[in-house]
Design an enzyme around this catalytic site. Sequence first.
Site, short mmCIF file in Angstrom:
data_model
loop_
_atom_site.label_atom_id
_atom_site.label_comp_id
_atom_site.label_asym_id
_atom_site.label_seq_id
_atom_site.Cartn_x
_atom_site.Cartn_y
_atom_site.Cartn_z
CG LEU A 173 -1.85 -1.20 1.34
CD1 LEU A 173 -2.74 -1.07 2.57
CD2 LEU A 173 -2.69 -1.38 0.09
CG HIS B 69 -3.06 1.18 -2.37
ND1 HIS B 69 -1.71 1.02 -2.53
CD2 HIS B 69 -3.66 0.42 -3.34
CE1 HIS B 69 -1.48 0.20 -3.55
NE2 HIS B 69 -2.63 -0.17 -4.05
CG ASP C 57 -4.35 0.91 -12.30
OD1 ASP C 57 -3.36 0.71 -13.00
OD2 ASP C 57 -4.30 0.97 -11.06
CD GLN D 129 -7.77 -2.41 -12.13
OE1 GLN D 129 -7.07 -3.39 -12.29
NE2 GLN D 129 -7.63 -1.62 -11.07
CB SER E 90 2.51 2.93 -9.58
OG SER E 90 2.73 1.58 -9.93
O1 PAF Z 1 -5.63 -2.44 -9.22
C1 PAF Z 1 -5.31 -3.45 -8.55
O2 PAF Z 1 -4.59 -3.37 -7.55
C2 PAF Z 1 -5.83 -4.81 -8.99
O3 PAF Z 1 -5.91 -4.91 -10.38
C3 PAF Z 1 -7.17 -5.20 -8.33
C4 PAF Z 1 -8.29 -4.25 -8.75
C5 PAF Z 1 -7.04 -5.18 -6.82
C6 PAF Z 1 -7.60 -6.60 -8.75
O4 PAF Z 1 -6.65 -7.55 -8.38
#
Ligand code: PAF
Length: 283
Positions: free
Chosen positions: A37, A41, A155, A158, A190
């Site tokens: 983290l 995060h 991301d 994503q 990151s």
């Molecule tokens: O972004 C991330 O850390 C990962 O792709 C996730 C969303 C936790 C899925 O494993």
Amino acid sequence: MPERLRVLRTVPAFRRSIMAWRAGHANVALVPTMGALHAGHLALVRAAERRAQRTIVSIFVNPAQFAPEEDLARYPRTFDADVAVLRELGVDLVWAPPVEVMYPPGFSTKVVPSGPALVGLEDRLRPHFFSGVATVVAKLLIQCAPDFAMFGEKDYQQLKVVSRMAADLNLPTRIIAVPTVREKDGLALSSRNAYLSAEERAVASTLYRVLKACAERIANGELIARVIDEGGNAIENAGFMLDYLEARHADSLQPVASLDEGPVRLLVAARLGKTRLIDNLGA
Ligand code: PAF
């Protein structure tokens, strides 16, 4: 006295905790992570705590989103330090299933997303990736049915894939986008930044500077194709191997040639030595 942070590793124990909260009419936010983290995060956690009475952070390094040549074993793991930080932040529960709980023997079901997962960005370079992400995120959302799930804009593809999947599968969770957290020089936080050498770190923020300059030029009416071309050259001249620098529609992620085609998002991925960095910015 605040309740102690609980770390749970089995689905029945996890479900019991959530059912007890639901019985007390608490709403719940989930922050999915792979651990290691950093402040990015923690911004997701704070955003979760602002929205919900109970916050869960999942820590699961998901093998399904790594290709065989991508080094799963090398992914940073700092579990005890992560839990200590989350305790300080007042998180209620850490969901940390072992691999055999998430993918028990005989596991044979995949979520295979299309739409924003098939637009020639990350999916072109990492074809396995979004199926691995969609499968694990679907499982996480089904395991705890949170009211909210927090995803970083860092991301960006994503975020779009997960939002589409949650809508398509009628999952009862609102996907919340949280803005990217940056270092002072603009480098997006990151877990992979830890791999950069001191020399690489010094040039890594070029990605953000180029994105910002491109966004300003496009907003001032310059031709997108030319701006992107010159931005790509600037990134390569700084020592990166460019995977892509693209202007896309901010929602569909389809290519756009002008601002008239809708809100534009610039997305970049480039390698510096052995480290692959991605970033994005609205234009
Ligand atoms: O972004 C991330 O850390 C990962 O792709 C996730 C969303 C936790 C899925 O494993």
